[in-house]
Design a protein around this motif. Sequence first.
Motif, PDB file in Angstrom:
ATOM      1  N   LEU A   8      -3.392   4.664  -1.380  1.00 50.93           N
ATOM      2  CA  LEU A   8      -4.211   5.069  -0.245  1.00 50.93           C
ATOM      3  C   LEU A   8      -4.481   6.559  -0.278  1.00 50.93           C
ATOM      4  O   LEU A   8      -3.559   7.370  -0.413  1.00 50.93           O
ATOM      5  N   ASP A   9      -5.726   6.922  -0.107  1.00 47.43           N
ATOM      6  CA  ASP A   9      -6.121   8.326  -0.066  1.00 47.43           C
ATOM      7  C   ASP A   9      -5.504   9.011   1.149  1.00 47.43           C
ATOM      8  O   ASP A   9      -5.497   8.464   2.251  1.00 47.43           O
ATOM      9  N   CYS A  10      -4.971  10.195   0.934  1.00 44.34           N
ATOM     10  CA  CYS A  10      -4.403  10.958   2.046  1.00 44.34           C
ATOM     11  C   CYS A  10      -4.327  12.417   1.629  1.00 44.34           C
ATOM     12  O   CYS A  10      -4.604  12.771   0.489  1.00 44.34           O
ATOM     13  N   GLU A  44      -1.558  -0.793  -3.824  1.00 42.32           N
ATOM     14  CA  GLU A  44      -2.826  -0.122  -3.554  1.00 42.32           C
ATOM     15  C   GLU A  44      -2.544   1.319  -3.147  1.00 42.32           C
ATOM     16  O   GLU A  44      -1.770   1.571  -2.220  1.00 42.32           O
ATOM     17  N   PHE A  60       0.746   5.475   0.549  1.00 43.39           N
ATOM     18  CA  PHE A  60       0.124   6.784   0.751  1.00 43.39           C
ATOM     19  C   PHE A  60       0.602   7.682  -0.385  1.00 43.39           C
ATOM     20  O   PHE A  60       1.812   7.824  -0.612  1.00 43.39           O
ATOM     21  N   GLN A 102       0.847  -1.185   0.000  1.00 37.07           N
ATOM     22  CA  GLN A 102       0.000   0.000   0.000  1.00 37.07           C
ATOM     23  C   GLN A 102       0.888   1.243   0.000  1.00 37.07           C
ATOM     24  O   GLN A 102       1.964   1.245   0.611  1.00 37.07           O
ATOM     25  N   ARG A 157      -3.707  10.096   9.248  1.00 38.03           N
ATOM     26  CA  ARG A 157      -3.751   8.752   8.671  1.00 38.03           C
ATOM     27  C   ARG A 157      -2.354   8.287   8.279  1.00 38.03           C
ATOM     28  O   ARG A 157      -2.032   7.097   8.399  1.00 38.03           O
TER      29      ARG A 157
END
Length: 201
Positions: free
Chosen positions: A31-33, A29, A4, A2, A43
């Motif tokens: 990740l929304d941030c 993947e 960020f 994953q 986060r």
Amino acid sequence: MQLFYSSRSPYVRKVMIVAHELGLADQIELLDCAAHSVQRDRRIIAHNPLGQVPTMMLDDNTMLADSGVICDYLNALKQGSLFPAGGTARWRALTDQALADGMMEASLLARYERGVRPPDKLWPDWLTSHLDKIDTCLQAFNHAAPRFGERFDIGTISLACGLAYLDLRFPEIDWRTAYPNLRRWHASFEERPPLQATRLH
């Protein structure tokens, strides 16, 4: 894995270029941030105390911070050649990465100075010094560009990311006109599929 992620981060783009080149992009993947120099995203901080992108989380929950570290990990995972194994080629690639990353850092700090700092707290000399760092790096890379040849390593990838960030955030820095060697090199380098797939926007 994953990651960020920010679509406008030159450091994230560097990671994704490496991932595409190594055939790993579809295993990451995103990740929304909302990484920010002042309004820090908790986060990200929950995993990386710096709260910065890129931050990568491996499947065993190991955290990797810093674009260079993440790129080195991905390259090792696939036994790639983006980090030359030794000799002159290795030190050249790592030094070019360091200079290009420094140019990106100066660009980000100049961007924050103009776009984030309150107007009454602006420090013109600070901004000027970082813009000068950008220019001296551009001069050095323009001098070196005729010797890049077909190099596709962590140094030239980092440089391409730094130049693209200037296009995005500092269009008034007309580096293509001022530095024709860089312009010619960059025009062909950006045509590679991993760079086409990762354009900043």
